[in-house]
Design a protein around this motif. Structure first.
Motif, PDB file in Angstrom:
ATOM      1  N   PRO A   1       3.197  -4.298 -14.836  1.00  0.00           N
ATOM      2  CA  PRO A   1       2.027  -4.739 -14.637  1.00  0.00           C
ATOM      3  C   PRO A   1       0.556  -3.768 -15.366  1.00  0.00           C
ATOM      4  O   PRO A   1      -0.088  -4.360 -15.709  1.00  0.00           O
ATOM      5  N   ASP A   2       0.742  -2.347 -15.252  1.00  0.00           N
ATOM      6  CA  ASP A   2       0.062  -1.654 -16.211  1.00  0.00           C
ATOM      7  C   ASP A   2       0.169  -0.152 -15.779  1.00  0.00           C
ATOM      8  O   ASP A   2       1.895  -0.054 -16.209  1.00  0.00           O
ATOM      9  N   HIS A   3      -0.324   0.801 -16.664  1.00  0.00           N
ATOM     10  CA  HIS A   3       0.139   1.976 -17.116  1.00  0.00           C
ATOM     11  C   HIS A   3       1.145   3.198 -15.986  1.00  0.00           C
ATOM     12  O   HIS A   3       1.683   3.764 -16.456  1.00  0.00           O
ATOM     13  N   ASP A   4       0.693   2.960 -14.922  1.00  0.00           N
ATOM     14  CA  ASP A   4       1.303   4.130 -14.014  1.00  0.00           C
ATOM     15  C   ASP A   4       2.685   3.140 -13.764  1.00  0.00           C
ATOM     16  O   ASP A   4       2.992   4.005 -13.283  1.00  0.00           O
ATOM     17  N   SER A   5       2.546   1.991 -13.404  1.00  0.00           N
ATOM     18  CA  SER A   5       3.955   1.835 -13.009  1.00  0.00           C
ATOM     19  C   SER A   5       4.786   1.774 -14.164  1.00  0.00           C
ATOM     20  O   SER A   5       5.821   1.773 -14.009  1.00  0.00           O
ATOM     21  N   TYR A   6       4.306   1.911 -15.357  1.00  0.00           N
ATOM     22  CA  TYR A   6       4.958   2.453 -17.233  1.00  0.00           C
ATOM     23  C   TYR A   6       5.711   4.357 -16.318  1.00  0.00           C
ATOM     24  O   TYR A   6       6.894   4.128 -16.928  1.00  0.00           O
ATOM     25  N   LEU A   7       4.722   4.457 -15.874  1.00  0.00           N
ATOM     26  CA  LEU A   7       5.522   5.899 -16.046  1.00  0.00           C
ATOM     27  C   LEU A   7       6.197   6.404 -14.923  1.00  0.00           C
ATOM     28  O   LEU A   7       6.721   7.086 -15.270  1.00  0.00           O
ATOM     29  N   ALA A   8       5.550   5.260 -13.539  1.00  0.00           N
ATOM     30  CA  ALA A   8       6.604   5.610 -12.924  1.00  0.00           C
ATOM     31  C   ALA A   8       8.373   4.696 -12.822  1.00  0.00           C
ATOM     32  O   ALA A   8       9.172   5.317 -12.784  1.00  0.00           O
ATOM     33  N   LYS A   9       8.204   3.619 -14.205  1.00  0.00           N
ATOM     34  CA  LYS A   9       9.170   3.108 -14.906  1.00  0.00           C
ATOM     35  C   LYS A   9       9.918   4.195 -14.957  1.00  0.00           C
ATOM     36  O   LYS A   9      11.299   5.052 -15.819  1.00  0.00           O
ATOM     37  N   LEU A  10       9.627   5.768 -15.860  1.00  0.00           N
ATOM     38  CA  LEU A  10       9.656   6.422 -16.502  1.00  0.00           C
ATOM     39  C   LEU A  10      10.322   7.462 -16.204  1.00  0.00           C
ATOM     40  O   LEU A  10      11.354   8.156 -16.711  1.00  0.00           O
ATOM     41  N   SER A  11       9.461   7.550 -15.188  1.00  0.00           N
ATOM     42  CA  SER A  11      10.223   8.652 -14.037  1.00  0.00           C
ATOM     43  C   SER A  11      10.480   9.705 -14.561  1.00  0.00           C
ATOM     44  O   SER A  11       9.829  10.650 -14.245  1.00  0.00           O
ATOM     45  N   ALA A  12      11.956  10.839 -13.957  1.00  0.00           N
ATOM     46  CA  ALA A  12      11.951  11.889 -13.926  1.00  0.00           C
ATOM     47  C   ALA A  12      11.408  12.217 -15.791  1.00  0.00           C
ATOM     48  O   ALA A  12      11.249  13.125 -15.669  1.00  0.00           O
ATOM     49  N   ARG A  13      11.724  11.192 -16.969  1.00  0.00           N
ATOM     50  CA  ARG A  13      11.942  11.484 -18.020  1.00  0.00           C
ATOM     51  C   ARG A  13      10.688  11.882 -17.987  1.00  0.00           C
ATOM     52  O   ARG A  13      10.072  13.099 -19.127  1.00  0.00           O
ATOM     53  N   TRP A  14       9.195  11.210 -17.570  1.00  0.00           N
ATOM     54  CA  TRP A  14       7.894  11.733 -17.781  1.00  0.00           C
ATOM     55  C   TRP A  14       7.526  13.135 -16.547  1.00  0.00           C
ATOM     56  O   TRP A  14       6.535  13.414 -17.644  1.00  0.00           O
ATOM     57  N   ASP A  15       7.915  12.946 -15.678  1.00  0.00           N
ATOM     58  CA  ASP A  15       8.111  13.943 -14.789  1.00  0.00           C
ATOM     59  C   ASP A  15       8.377  15.609 -15.609  1.00  0.00           C
ATOM     60  O   ASP A  15       7.560  17.127 -15.861  1.00  0.00           O
TER      61      ASP A  15
END
Lengths: 256, 311
Positions: free
Chosen positions: B288-302
């Motif tokens: 739905p939005d970019h925050d959800s996209y970052l959440a989907k990336l999860s540990a990889r984003w962190d």
């Protein structure tokens, strides 16, 4: 470990960088060639990256693109593309590297499209990037390419990056102020440009002259008059530098 | 005098409230069908992928893209059918190779035919610089004798009126909207980008309107303490969006590293048109939005965030 063609090419590319030169090195194998040159014979060379970075010391870790954050840390200048291109246009850049999909005997390079008509290509390639500017404006051009009969062609489908055009006075007459290809480093051999035309200069270790010449797509390939040399193997020191920098062979062993 | 100053402050405040908005609203307001949009102007870093995804979600059509190299961003927009024309120097995947959607569009007209005006990095920079200077064109000696000089269709070869030497005239490009992703901005749009700028500043100054995607909104005092980092003044900026991670998978200096593997996965996944559709559903349309996209990336984003913030 066997020495990969990519490693032989990096070592040769490094030899093309002289000490104290200013060189555009912002892509693939030349990123590593800059590291090798700096740590061996050219400690005072300066690397220019067209997105706006100048370094007198290579980034300490492998770069996947010239815009990776490690290429910014430790840079001496962070600026704009037109600043770097302006230096190039003024004739203050000694050499630059480009890659290509097709090249002809005069060093004209195609990175735009394969096919007779630009608007309807058989194969759409990514395009110039800064390649056409480096080919137009650097004092000396170094081209790096896979060696294949379909790539070393009598005539390229599109001149993205101008070499000596049709030879003779044609480059000057077109209005280009200087420069032109100095050397072509392929996966099999090294060609140097003499009187505007590629001359087979050396073949890489374990390559035969027959295989090299059979994979040149233009007629009447010129051969070095004093005899074809053997491209030197990278020294153990140079191999160590290359492998420490690119330990998994991301750029040197990608098999293209 | 005091009263007057107070009134000005209220006006300034209302202007900044109007600018600070969501990504979805910024696209609705400023990126319409047929808009000429410049983005990805810092070359490999600071590419505003968040707005690329949102443009795809809102199914914009007939966009006219402007940019230098656009590491996979233009490829996605072309594959999603959002694009009619492109002025660019390079469309590909910098660490992986060719751009599959761009190839399909040019070679097979899938999902549609597009018009391309080929540039070099210098010529696109000069076109935007001319726009930024209010000049009709800038002459250069680059590209003379190449097929780019002819095939672009907008360049003109001429003789310099001063010494008669050949020059190539690069006409100005003035985007309707330039999108810049930056480390920080104040609410009014005084935006600060560091690391290489590529052609970002020219593109922003040449544009009729600028959209700023800021990793962080800061107090005006932070900007004023270090004004050399400001890429454009607020009066050029129409919308300010606070969007952390807006550039993923491209890097943002001192904020997060480049997600190399994401580029390579995209390259493998989009070899076929069907593969691209699946990729787009997974990473854009079903998110739905970019925050959800970052959440989907999860540990990889962190991990990407941590590796730059730790420096």
């Amino acid at each position: 470990m066997d020495v990969a063609p990519g490693e032989i090419m990096v070592a040769q590319a490094a030899r093309e960088i002289n000490d104290r030169e200013r060189v555009f090195v912002g892509m693939r194998l030349p990123l590593i060639a800059f590291v090798v040159a700096k740590r061996t014979h050219a400690p005072n060379a300066v690397g220019l990256f067209e997105l706006g970075i100048v370094r007198d010391d290579p980034a300490p870790e492998l770069l996947y693109t010239m815009g990776d954050p490690p290429n910014v840390r430790g840079a001496v200048w962070c600026a704009r593309t037109v600043d770097l291109m302006g230096l190039l246009a003024r004739g203050e850049v000694d050499a630059g590297f480009i890659g290509g999909a097709e090249i002809d005997r005069y060093g004209n390079v195609n990175t735009t499209a394969i096919g007779a008509e630009r608007a309807h290509p058989d194969v759409q390639l990514p395009g110039s990037g800064g390649g056409a500017d480096i080919a137009s404006l650097a004092k000396r051009l170094i081209v790096i390419m896979p060696h294949d009969k379909r790539r070393l062609r009598e005539k390229v489908d599109f001149i993205t990056s101008p070499g000596y055009l049709a030879g003779g006075e044609t480059r000057r007459a077109a209005g280009l102020p200087r420069g032109g290809p100095a050397v072509l480093i392929t996966t099999r051999a090294v060609f140097r440009f003499v009187d505007d035309e590629a001359v087979l200069w050396s073949v890489h270790p374990e390559q035969s002259v027959e295989d090299v010449t059979a994979n040149v797509g233009w007629d009447g390939l010129r051969i070095r008059s004093a005899g074809i040399e053997r491209t030197p193997m990278p020294s153990p020191d140079v191999l160590r530098i290359i492998r420490e920098y690119d330990p998994h062979g991301f750029w040197t062993r990608r098999g293209e | 005098m005091l009263r007057r100053r107070g009134r000005l402050r209220v006006l300034a405040l209302s202007a900044s409230i109007a600018k600070l908005t969501t990504l979805a609203q910024a696209v609705r307001d400023h990126v319409r069908d047929g808009t000429r949009v410049a983005l990805g102007c810092a070359l490999e870093p600071a590419i505003p992928f968040a707005i690329v995804y949102e443009i795809v979600r809102q199914r914009r059509r007939d966009l006219r893209l402007v940019g230098p190299i656009s590491d996979i961003a233009f490829d996605m927009l072309i594959g999603a059918g959002c694009v009619a024309e492109v002025d660019a120097a390079w469309i590909g995947n910098v660490s992986a190779g060719l751009a599959h959607c761009y190839r399909r569009a040019m070679e097979e007209g899938i999902p549609r035919r597009i018009t391309v005006r080929d540039h070099s990095n210098f010529s696109i920079g000069l076109a935007l610089l001319a726009g930024a200077l209010g000049s009709p064109y800038i002459p250069t000696r680059s590209l003379l004798g190449s097929d780019l000089a002819r095939a672009n269709g907008t360049f003109r070869e001429a003789a310099s009126p001063f010494d008669g030497s050949k020059v190539l005239l690069i006409p100005a490009i003035e985007p309707d909207v330039t999108v810049v992703a930056v480390q920080r901005s104040d609410e009014d749009g005084n935006a600060q980008l560091w690391g290489p700028w590529g052609v970002s500043q020219e593109a922003a100054l040449a544009a009729r309107a600028v959209i700023v995607l800021a990793d962080e909104i800061v107090e005006p005092g932070v900007i004023r303490a270090d004004p050399n980092r400001t890429i454009v003044p607020a009066f050029k900026v129409a919308a300010v969006v606070e969007q952390p991670g807006a550039c993923h998978p491209s890097p943002l200096q001192d904020r997060y590293a480049r997600d190399h593997e994401f580029f390579h996965e995209y390259h493998r996944a989009t070899r076929t048109s069907d593969g691209f559709d699946v990729w787009l559903r997974e990473w854009v349309l079903d998110v739905p939005d970019h925050d959800s996209y970052l959440a989907k990336l999860s540990a990889r984003w962190d991990a990407l965030r941590a590796s730059e913030m730790a420096r």
